[in-house]
Design an enzyme around this catalytic site. Sequence first.
Site, short mmCIF file in Angstrom:
data_model
loop_
_atom_site.label_atom_id
_atom_site.label_comp_id
_atom_site.label_asym_id
_atom_site.label_seq_id
_atom_site.Cartn_x
_atom_site.Cartn_y
_atom_site.Cartn_z
N GLU A 275 4.24 101.04 60.30
CA GLU A 275 5.60 101.35 59.85
C GLU A 275 6.24 102.43 60.72
O GLU A 275 7.44 102.51 60.83
CB GLU A 275 5.60 101.80 58.38
CG GLU A 275 5.50 100.65 57.40
CD GLU A 275 5.81 101.06 55.97
OE1 GLU A 275 5.89 102.27 55.67
OE2 GLU A 275 5.93 100.14 55.13
N HIS A 296 -19.62 89.67 63.96
CA HIS A 296 -20.06 88.28 63.81
C HIS A 296 -18.87 87.37 63.52
O HIS A 296 -19.06 86.25 63.05
CB HIS A 296 -21.13 88.20 62.72
CG HIS A 296 -22.34 89.03 63.06
ND1 HIS A 296 -23.49 88.50 63.60
CD2 HIS A 296 -22.53 90.37 63.02
CE1 HIS A 296 -24.35 89.48 63.84
NE2 HIS A 296 -23.79 90.63 63.50
N LYS A 410 13.01 92.07 51.27
CA LYS A 410 13.50 92.44 49.93
C LYS A 410 14.88 91.84 49.70
O LYS A 410 15.16 91.29 48.63
CB LYS A 410 13.61 93.96 49.81
CG LYS A 410 12.28 94.68 49.73
CD LYS A 410 12.54 96.16 49.43
CE LYS A 410 11.31 96.99 49.71
NZ LYS A 410 11.60 98.42 49.67
#
Length: 423
Positions: A275, A296, A410
């Site tokens: 951010e 792995h 949003k």
Amino acid sequence: MSLNLKFDYTHISSFVNDDIINQLQPEVDTAHEMLSNKTGKGSDFLGWLDLPFNSDAIVSEVIEVADRIKDKADTLVCVGIGGSYLGAKAVIEALQPKKGVEIVYAGHNIDSTSLSRLLKTLKDRKYCVNVISKSGTTLEPAVTFRIIKDNMKKKARKRIVATTDKAEGALKRMADAEGYKTFIIPDDVGGRFSVLTPVGLLPIAAAGVDIQALMQGAKDCAEAISQPDLSTNPSYRYAAIRSALYRAGTRIEILANFNPALHYISEWWKQLYGESEGKENKGLFPASVDFTTDLHSLGQYIQEGQRLIMETFLLVEKSKKQIQVPPDKNNYDGLNYLAGKSMDEINDNAYQGTALAHKDGGVPNMAIIMPELNAYNLGQLIYFFEKAVAISGYLLGVNPFDQPGVEAYKNNMFSLLGKPKAK
Ligand code: PA5
């Protein structure tokens, strides 16, 4: 004050040498001045710099409230998302404290299955709720809190603590109207920099972590990294190395631990770095892996995939519990060459082997090393990373303290949901 953390960047020199890094000193000096004199972008959000020095009264109040929670409850439900839960979860998961209540997390997604599971669990618990939202309007925690509150008996609502803005937002209005105990998130501290405010401190203290030690660690780190000289300030050197590698074409930074307890430190770090730097089409993409588990799986890509990656190892020198490999008279598994060695020693060899292999495969890497996992050292680590991202963001030319990009989803979601426009 000295820094407990060590910083090892030996494996960087074949990618960017010391001269290139040291040439960044004038830019680092400018970034440091912008931060210290509050003249850079986002300078209204620099309150986190001083938290280790001016929080004694709030720390005492948090401890009192945490003690009351421990007296009356066995569980604290932390409702929050992003910076309003990741810092607390990072510290609590890293330390696995035993002397407090169990912390459970909600409001960091919109998943009804996990919430209904939680509500079922809470039926058998004596619980308090800490609802945390700086804006007081974030949908995920707000909806979750409404549902949890709806499941609480009216008189149980005195078990709610709200951590929010001092004046603005629906949560503040609700807290005032319904009489919740309230903690204030300072105006000048953004969500991802708020772990050392009551946002992080209350759940961390309720979980049984010594928050005075956490703050002391942050304070000692702040003093140890107060000067901009790259040869003595490892936090700034870390920022400068990231910047030099970014300018040389690196696009991804992987934070890699060898202790699963650090998984959520990486989650917190990803928010802090993602951010703060990911804007204006710039910034290293922050990723994370848990080794040796991910050796792995993602280990293959890191070793031989596209060469866009740098790696920062987060290491702990000494585990809380020591386990040794026992001898075995039959030695069917052929492991007697390890008999008597500790798991820590084997893990350290795994790290050394990985760091060398990745360097040889074209992945510059460095390491931040904690002597052991405790609240004090985590306080140092938090401050080290926060200060580094501020400098790094200024070196990148962005405002490290805003997050305009989080509004896009949003806005779309609210319009799809038919949210009434603010009058
Ligand atoms: O760093 C930030 O500001 C954000 O990620 C916030 O922490 C997150 O969106 C939650 O916001 P709020 O605390 O206002 O509910």
